[in-house]
Motif scaffolding. Structure first.
Motif, PDB file in Angstrom:
ATOM      1  N   ASN A  42       0.852  -1.180   0.000  1.00 52.96           N
ATOM      2  CA  ASN A  42       0.000   0.000   0.000  1.00 52.96           C
ATOM      3  C   ASN A  42       0.894   1.239   0.000  1.00 52.96           C
ATOM      4  N   GLU A 309      -4.623  -5.714   2.500  1.00 51.02           N
ATOM      5  CA  GLU A 309      -3.779  -5.147   3.554  1.00 51.02           C
ATOM      6  C   GLU A 309      -3.336  -6.256   4.488  1.00 51.02           C
ATOM      7  N   TRP A 342       0.805  -3.314   4.337  1.00 53.75           N
ATOM      8  CA  TRP A 342       0.581  -1.920   4.736  1.00 53.75           C
ATOM      9  C   TRP A 342       1.760  -1.545   5.631  1.00 53.75           C
ATOM     10  N   ASN A 343       2.731  -0.868   5.114  1.00 51.13           N
ATOM     11  CA  ASN A 343       2.898  -0.115   3.881  1.00 51.13           C
ATOM     12  C   ASN A 343       4.277  -0.431   3.322  1.00 51.13           C
TER      13      ASN A 343
END
Length: 379
Positions: A42, A309, A342-343
């Motif tokens: 992400n 995620e 994430w992330n």
């Protein structure tokens, strides 16, 4: 024995020995997934409703590293107010949600174009949509699940994005409708009591948004996050040709240990272990296998599944995180389900995560969590 028979039998035996060994249990458990097994990250450049530049923007170097490390997917969570021209000293109104700022949209498009340059599939996601966000910090004028005006605005935004990428292949872009839906008592208080969105309401909202997207291009790829903040399959939309996105955060005591946005009393939590007894429950791979069973079954029904995620905040002890996350990823991978951490850069990421218990590798001016990266790369 006839010489020809002997040669034939010997050749067959030799060929059989040359074939790779197949674990029959693993083979039986492998599900066909109608989504590619994308793996990536992400990117949080447009995650905030405030359009001021982020402190750690995604750079071309980041995409180059992702590509060279074998990743092929980025999910871009967007807060819709980011790309509006509004007075930010006041609460947004239902009229404001239509005031698109072309320059802000262009900035998002530039990131999409850069991702495509490095052969990444891009999943555009409304992390904050008109009338709903899993996080607080911005006052919504209405409720997406209850108000027709909010649903009209939701469809307007998705029609805009679908039109902008009307001629882009579904191999390169997809549209993830809404981040982690839930029904909350107070849409502007993320810790207020919440529950799953009633299935018929989720279907209504998802169906209308997908139709708005596919009006621009019937081949556009649409994805819906699981109900109840991404955790549960949505059986009510199986027939709508919409893929579904699960999460790699279960159990939250591991993934969001001490996270203030996810815990009412983050300083008084039981110490995480994996596997082991934590509080009133025993945490183990078996609980993960049970958790992901409905998602695996969904792939067998012809619905594409991806984990949009996953990961753990930087307060989870690193050895516990890696042990738990190894189980999460191996279950997903064995069932051809891809993932997005994430992330990339930041508290959950492989770079500059700020963990206190990691022996970081110096990487071009950054701190690289090589152990986590190696785990991700081998999936």
């Amino acid at each position: 024995m006839d010489r020809r028979i002997f040669i034939k039998n010997t050749s067959l035996a030799t060929a059989a020995l040359a074939l790779p060994k197949i674990d029959p249990l693993r083979s039986a458990n492998l599900a066909k997934n109608n989504l590619p097994k994308w793996k990536g990250f992400n990117l949080l450049d447009f995650f905030s409703p405030n359009p001021k530049p982020v402190s750690k923007p995604t750079t071309e170097d980041h995409f180059r590293w992702m590509r060279d490390w074998g990743f092929d997917f980025v999910r871009i969570p967007i807060a819709y107010p980011y790309y509006l021209s509004i007075d930010r000293t006041k609460n947004i109104t239902s009229e404001d949600v239509y005031k698109i700022n072309p320059e802000a949209v262009d900035r998002i498009d530039s990131l999409v174009s850069m991702a495509h340059k490095y052969n990444m599939h891009v999943s555009l996601n409304l992390h904050r949509a008109p009338g709903y966000c899993v996080n607080a910090g911005f006052n919504e004028p209405y409720n997406l699940w209850k108000d027709n005006e909010a649903q009209k605005a939701f469809n307007f935004h998705w029609a805009m994005w679908a039109k902008r990428y009307k001629n882009v292949s579904s191999k390169k872009i997809s549209f993830d409708l809404l981040n982690e839906p839930s029904m909350r008592e107070d849409m502007n208080d993320q810790l207020s009591k919440r529950s799953a969105v009633p299935g018929e309401i989720y279907r209504k909202v998802a169906k209308a948004a997908a139709e708005a997207i596919r009006k621009e291009n019937p081949r556009h790829l649409v994805i819906a996050d699981g109900n109840n903040v991404g955790s549960t399959v949505i059986p009510e939309i199986i027939d709508l040709n919409i893929a579904q996105s699960c999460r790699g955060y279960n159990p939250g005591i591991i993934s969001h240990y001490k996270a203030p946005w996810a815990n009412k009393d983050p300083d008084h939590l039981p110490e995480p272990k994996w596997p082991g007894q934590v509080g009133n429950q025993y945490l183990s791979r078996a609980m993960l296998e049970e958790y992901y069973k409905p998602w695996i079954e969904l792939t067998k029904k012809g619905v594409g599944v991806h984990c949009g995620e996953c990961g753990a905040w930087n307060k989870t002890p690193h050895d516990v995180f890696i042990a738990w996350f190894s189980d999460v990823l191996s279950i997903l991978s064995a069932n051809n389900i891809g993932f997005a951490l994430w992330n990339f850069v930041g508290d959950f990421g492989v770079i500059d995560s700020g963990r206190a218990d990691v022996a970081y590798e110096d990487w071009q001016g950054h701190k690289l969590d090589r152990k986590l990266l190696n785990l991700l790369m081998k999936q």
